[in-house]
Structure formats: C-alpha cells, structure tokens
Design an enzyme around this catalytic site. Structure first.
Site, mmCIF file in Angstrom:
data_model
loop_
_atom_site.group_PDB
_atom_site.id
_atom_site.type_symbol
_atom_site.label_atom_id
_atom_site.label_comp_id
_atom_site.label_asym_id
_atom_site.label_seq_id
_atom_site.Cartn_x
_atom_site.Cartn_y
_atom_site.Cartn_z
ATOM 1 N N ASP A 133 -2.167 -8.767 11.999
ATOM 2 C CA ASP A 133 -3.539 -9.163 11.504
ATOM 3 C C ASP A 133 -4.080 -10.383 12.401
ATOM 4 O OD1 ASP A 133 -3.857 -7.074 9.578
ATOM 5 O OD2 ASP A 133 -2.880 -8.299 8.349
ATOM 6 N N HIS A 168 5.648 -13.036 7.465
ATOM 7 C CA HIS A 168 5.813 -11.526 7.305
ATOM 8 C C HIS A 168 6.951 -11.513 6.177
ATOM 9 C CE1 HIS A 168 6.344 -7.200 7.349
ATOM 10 N NE2 HIS A 168 4.883 -7.294 7.756
ATOM 11 N N ARG A 179 3.070 -5.340 17.290
ATOM 12 C CA ARG A 179 1.543 -4.778 17.222
ATOM 13 C C ARG A 179 0.712 -6.104 17.635
ATOM 14 N NH1 ARG A 179 1.664 -3.083 11.008
ATOM 15 N NH2 ARG A 179 2.628 -5.234 11.007
ATOM 16 N N HIS A 185 -2.133 -8.965 2.223
ATOM 17 C CA HIS A 185 -1.745 -7.453 2.931
ATOM 18 C C HIS A 185 -2.803 -7.418 3.748
ATOM 19 C CE1 HIS A 185 0.362 -3.755 3.459
ATOM 20 N NE2 HIS A 185 -0.203 -3.229 2.425
ATOM 21 N N SER A 211 0.780 -1.130 0.185
ATOM 22 C CA SER A 211 -0.033 0.032 0.053
ATOM 23 C C SER A 211 1.039 1.211 -0.049
ATOM 24 C CB SER A 211 -0.925 -0.163 1.129
ATOM 25 O OG SER A 211 -0.331 -0.317 2.432
HETATM 26 N N1 HAX Z 1 0.926 -20.141 5.822
HETATM 27 C C1 HAX Z 1 1.245 -20.899 4.806
HETATM 28 N N2 HAX Z 1 2.513 -20.727 4.133
HETATM 29 C C2 HAX Z 1 3.083 -19.795 4.317
HETATM 30 C C3 HAX Z 1 2.792 -18.705 5.380
HETATM 31 C C4 HAX Z 1 1.673 -18.997 6.132
HETATM 32 N N3 HAX Z 1 1.357 -18.186 6.929
HETATM 33 N N4 HAX Z 1 3.645 -17.600 5.314
HETATM 34 C C5 HAX Z 1 4.512 -17.868 4.158
HETATM 35 N N5 HAX Z 1 4.201 -19.007 3.630
HETATM 36 C C6 HAX Z 1 4.718 -19.703 2.353
HETATM 37 C C7 HAX Z 1 4.817 -18.627 1.309
HETATM 38 O O1 HAX Z 1 3.269 -18.868 0.687
HETATM 39 C C8 HAX Z 1 5.740 -19.076 0.335
HETATM 40 O O2 HAX Z 1 5.307 -20.199 -0.341
HETATM 41 P P1 HAX Z 1 5.787 -20.504 -1.913
HETATM 42 O O3 HAX Z 1 7.155 -20.414 -2.081
HETATM 43 O O4 HAX Z 1 5.062 -21.690 -2.289
HETATM 44 O O5 HAX Z 1 4.970 -19.389 -2.699
HETATM 45 C C9 HAX Z 1 6.737 -19.535 1.468
HETATM 46 O O6 HAX Z 1 6.242 -19.721 2.604
HETATM 47 C C10 HAX Z 1 8.055 -18.608 1.587
HETATM 48 O O7 HAX Z 1 7.344 -17.237 2.005
HETATM 49 P P2 HAX Z 1 8.253 -16.291 2.738
HETATM 50 O O8 HAX Z 1 9.324 -15.868 2.400
HETATM 51 O O9 HAX Z 1 7.921 -16.631 4.164
HETATM 52 O O10 HAX Z 1 6.981 -14.886 2.792
HETATM 53 P P3 HAX Z 1 6.562 -14.036 1.777
HETATM 54 O O11 HAX Z 1 7.580 -12.766 2.196
HETATM 55 O O12 HAX Z 1 6.799 -14.659 0.525
HETATM 56 O O13 HAX Z 1 5.193 -13.558 2.198
HETATM 57 C C11 HAX Z 1 3.265 -13.111 3.389
HETATM 58 C C12 HAX Z 1 4.699 -13.045 3.336
HETATM 59 C C13 HAX Z 1 2.926 -12.306 4.486
HETATM 60 C C14 HAX Z 1 2.541 -12.791 1.996
HETATM 61 C C15 HAX Z 1 2.818 -14.513 3.845
HETATM 62 O O14 HAX Z 1 3.753 -14.983 5.013
HETATM 63 C C16 HAX Z 1 1.610 -14.924 4.038
HETATM 64 O O15 HAX Z 1 0.975 -15.044 2.924
HETATM 65 N N6 HAX Z 1 1.059 -15.092 5.256
HETATM 66 C C17 HAX Z 1 -0.310 -15.106 5.209
HETATM 67 C C18 HAX Z 1 -1.321 -13.921 5.000
HETATM 68 C C19 HAX Z 1 -1.116 -12.795 6.239
HETATM 69 O O16 HAX Z 1 -1.071 -13.099 7.243
HETATM 70 N N7 HAX Z 1 -0.747 -11.425 5.593
HETATM 71 C C20 HAX Z 1 -0.634 -10.228 6.220
HETATM 72 C C21 HAX Z 1 0.866 -9.725 6.351
HETATM 73 C C22 HAX Z 1 0.926 -8.372 7.174
HETATM 74 C C23 HAX Z 1 0.369 -7.413 6.386
HETATM 75 O O17 HAX Z 1 0.948 -6.909 5.374
HETATM 76 N N8 HAX Z 1 -0.691 -6.962 6.761
HETATM 77 O O18 HAX Z 1 -1.174 -5.834 5.988
#
Ligand code: HAX
Length: 433
Positions: free
Chosen positions: A373, A309, A318, A263, A233
């Site tokens: 979150d 994250h 947080r 996000h 964002s």
């Molecule tokens: N559950 C399952 N798998 C997860 C995971 C979770 N909570 N967190 C990461 N992974 C997976 C990723 O999907 C990724 O898989 P692929 O390689 O197969 O695509 C792998 O682990 C490596 O990812 P990473 O390096 O640990 O994390 P990223 O930086 O790529 O992604 C995310 C960060 C926040 C998007 C990710 O941890 C996620 O999808 N979490 C769940 C959704 C979430 O809570 N989002 C909110 C984040 C905070 C925010 O921005 N709030 O606004």
C-alpha cells in the site's frame, strides 16, 4: 487449451485424491503449536488452515502457484485468475475464452444501480461495493442448486459459476460506483473485445491517451490478487464460505475486512499521509524534514501507513514492482518522488523508533519495510484517480480473484466448516499457569 471450467473439472479428481492422501498419511502429525501470546495476538504465525493458491514467504513475499510475483508481473489479471485456480498459466486461446466468458457475465442489473444511486452521498465506496455484491446474492447459482438439492461433490460447479459471474460484474460495478459516488456521470458499459484490466481502466472514464493507465490497472489487478489464506479478508471469506454461504455472501464479508485501515484501507491512508507531508513542506520535503514528520506521526501514537507487515520481513515485491513502474512512467511526478523518498527515509526512522520502544519494554516493530500500500496510491493519483477513499475498491476487484479461487477450490476439496476452539482468560490462567 481447455477453458477454465474444463481444465478445473479435469483437475478436481486429482486434487481430491492428493488432499485425501495427505490427510490419511499425515493426519496426526503436528504442524503448529500456539502460545498464549499468539492466542491473544491475532493467531500470528499459527498454522491452522490450508491455502494452495499462493504463499507469502517472510523473506520473499508473494509466490503464486510456485511463481515469485515479479516473475509473472506481465501476466494479465484474468491469466492470474486461471493460474490461481488451476496452477497453470493459460495459453492465448484459453485466455480469450475466459475474457469472452467474463464479458458475457458483465451485465449489471438495474436494481444494483438503483441501490447505489440511493445510498447517502457520503457513503464510503467500500460500503457501496460490498452492498452491491450483497444485493446480487439473489442471483447465486450455488444457492439455487443447493435449494433444489445437490450432491456435495458438485458444490464447486455452481461456486465457479458464481465466481465468474462476480468477476464479470465486479469491474463494471466498481467503475460505475466511482462515477456515481464522485459525480463523474453515468456508468460506462463493458467492451467485450477488451481485456478485463483495460476494460476497468476505460470504464472509470479517466483520460488515457497513451494507454499507460490501462497498463497500470493490469499491473494493479495482478499485484493485489491474492496473499495466501490467513489475512483478514481471505480468512473471513474462507470462514463465511465454509458454512456453505455462497460466494456473494462470502466475498462481501471478506471485503468488509479489507475495508479496515490496518488492511486494505491502508492504501488510502498512505496517500493521505504523503499529501499531508507535501502540504506541510510545500512539495517534496528534504530528508531531514521527512524524518521529523515521520517521528511526529509515530510519537503521536499513530502508525506510518504502508510500512510493516504481519508476515513479510523484507520490502514487499509488490511495492518494488510499483516503484519500478513509477520510475519508468512518472519519474518526475512530485507525489511519486515523495513516495520514493519515504522509502529511503522511513525504514531507518522505524528502526530507531522500534529500538526506543524496546528500551521502554514494548514490542519491536517486526518489519520496517514498505508493503503493497505504500506506493500504489501515488501512481493512481498521477493518472487523475485522485479520490483516495476509492483506492480500496480497486484492491477489492483484484483480491476477489484470490478469494473466489480459494472458495472454489475449497468446495471442490470438500473443506470442512471452520470452527477453532476459543478459551477464556480464566482457562488460560488455570491451564497455562
Ligand atoms: N508504524 C508504527 N508502528 C508500527 C508499524 C508502523 N508502520 N508497524 C507496526 N507497528 C507497531 C504495531 O502497531 C505494534 O505496536 P503495539 O505492540 O504497541 O500494538 C508493534 O509495532 C508490533 O507490531 P508488528 O508485530 O510489527 O506488526 P503486526 O503484525 O502487529 O501488524 C500491521 C502488522 C500491518 C498491522 C502493522 O505493521 C501496521 O499497522 N502497519 C501500518 C498499516 C498498514 O500499512 N497496513 C497495511 C498492511 C498490508 C495489508 O494488509 N494491506 O492490505
């Protein structure tokens, strides 16, 4: 103490001097490289933009203008905005001046309500919010000044005007759209003698006999205000603003990014997941049952929302702050208790699952700890805000403070239009190969 506008105006020359000197002295130094993996991987870890409002340290979390978040958790959100913009905490006088200023700018034009009323009843609340911001673009002081002709060094002045107008009107629009979208009655007016957070709580129209919900809203608006510059964002808002699009365009665009499930929308997904768990097990589950449910989610190819994250590698402060609030104000609430149990169980499950992934040749899960979150929804739910598709709107009102302060600072510093270089897969094969 000076008002926000006076203080910021006084800081601008110094800010420009500092940024100019850094570029002159250090302009040719290399601060980052990019691997092919990073170019394909969302530029994770690439240092390619400047943001002075806050930093996110992997092992500490959010630090606003040098203050770790939990040290300033009792500041009211409008005080946080002053801090984000100037680097200084306001005194009582400056805070009250800002509150009055926001109150003066809280009037919502009738056409905004007409647009919201006429949107289809299944519109997502985030789509309603972003539309409302966009239809107000005609009010932009920046665009009006720009159209008349303005000097570059003055850009920040109407940008700050737009920022204050948006912050004045946002809680009213956000609370009003909650009432429209979920059939709660007419929007409620802003009360000039109340602070920004308590106003928001009051305008939602939920019963709050103890005042605890207002306390939660202040905390919520404080905690979500900023998270440095590279997240979807903030980065989107920055990019759109760098083309000299005004704050209405830029913030609406940034919030469209916040509406994604990876996000800001994760907070709605989180509570959904918690309620699914509770429905399956008829209340707070046992540790064993929760563990099985988490594995079931992961093995079906889904993420456990609220965990992981892109930058953080520890429990998000947080989340820790919200958990502390829950323990103080709603320790016996079963939804909160489930969130707390998830915190005990899920990091271990994610670690095990990550090890399995690595054995299968996949990426590890870099961070198994909760993010912001994971816990906020349970607190809102407790106070009767049960419509979880609305949660990202609350996040948005707060995050607008970070996005707007970054926009104003960028205009004051004359930040350049964003234009990174993209390359083709063929180019990568030739060059890197
Ligand atoms: N559950 C399952 N798998 C997860 C995971 C979770 N909570 N967190 C990461 N992974 C997976 C990723 O999907 C990724 O898989 P692929 O390689 O197969 O695509 C792998 O682990 C490596 O990812 P990473 O390096 O640990 O994390 P990223 O930086 O790529 O992604 C995310 C960060 C926040 C998007 C990710 O941890 C996620 O999808 N979490 C769940 C959704 C979430 O809570 N989002 C909110 C984040 C905070 C925010 O921005 N709030 O606004």
């Amino acid at each position: 103490m000076a008002t926000l506008q006076e203080r910021f105006a006084a800081l601008v020359p110094e800010m420009r001097k500092r940024v100019g000197a850094v570029q002159k002295e250090l302009g040719d130094k290399v601060i980052s490289g990019v691997t092919v993996k990073q170019a394909y991987g969302g530029m994770r870890g690439v240092k390619g933009m400047i943001c002075d409002t806050s930093v996110v340290e992997p092992d500490k979390g959010l630090i606003i203008r040098g203050y770790p978040l939990l040290e300033i958790k009792d500041l009211w959100p409008e005080e946080i905005f002053y801090l984000l913009l100037t680097g200084e905490k306001p005194d009582k006088e400056a805070t009250e001046a800002l509150q009055m200023d926001l109150a003066k700018r809280s009037y919502v034009p009738e056409y905004v309500w007409d647009v919201l009323q006429s949107m289809p009843p299944d519109s997502h609340p985030m789509c309603m919010l972003d539309t409302a911001i966009l239809v107000m673009e005609r009010e932009s002081a920046f665009r009006a000044w720009y159209d008349k002709g303005m000097k570059r060094e003055d850009y920040w002045i109407p940008m700050l005007e737009d920022a204050l107008r948006l912050l004045g009107v946002l809680p009213v629009i956000a609370a009003g759209l909650y009432r429209i979208r979920f059939g709660k009655g007419d929007p409620i007016d802003y009360m000039p003698n109340l602070d920004w957070g308590a106003n928001f709580a009051r305008m939602l129209g939920l019963p709050d006999p103890t005042g605890d919900f207002a306390k939660l809203m202040r905390l919520y608006l404080n905690f979500h205000s900023d998270h440095e510059g590279g997240n979807v964002s903030a980065n989107t808002c920055h990019t759109v603003g760098s083309a000299l699009s005004d704050a209405f365009y830029a913030v609406s665009a940034g919030l469209n990014g916040l509406a994604g499930p990876l996000h800001g929308l994760a907070n709605q997904e989180c509570l959904n997941w918690i309620l699914e768990v509770m429905e399956r097990f008829g209340g707070v589950p046992s540790e064993e049952a929760l563990r099985d449910f988490a594995f079931e989610t992961l093995r079906s190819g889904k993420v456990v929302p609220g965990y992981g994250h892109a930058v953080l590698r520890v429990t998000d402060p947080r989340f820790a702050g919200f958990n502390e609030f829950g323990k103080q104000y709603l320790p016996n609430d079963p939804v909160f208790q489930t969130v707390d149990l998830v915190f005990q169980v899920v990091p271990k499950v994610l670690k095990e699952f990550s090890d399995e992934r690595v054995k299968a040749g996949k990426n590890p899960i870099a961070n198994v700890w909760p993010n912001v979150d994971a816990g906020s929804g349970a607190l809102l739910y407790h106070f009767g805000l049960t419509e979880f598709p609305y949660y990202t709107v609350l996040f948005s009102v707060s995050r607008a403070m970070g996005m707007l302060s970054q926009l104003v600072i960028n205009r004051a510093q004359g930040t350049a239009i964003t234009r990174p270089k993209s390359v083709s897969t063929e180019w990568v094969k030739q060059q890197a190969g």
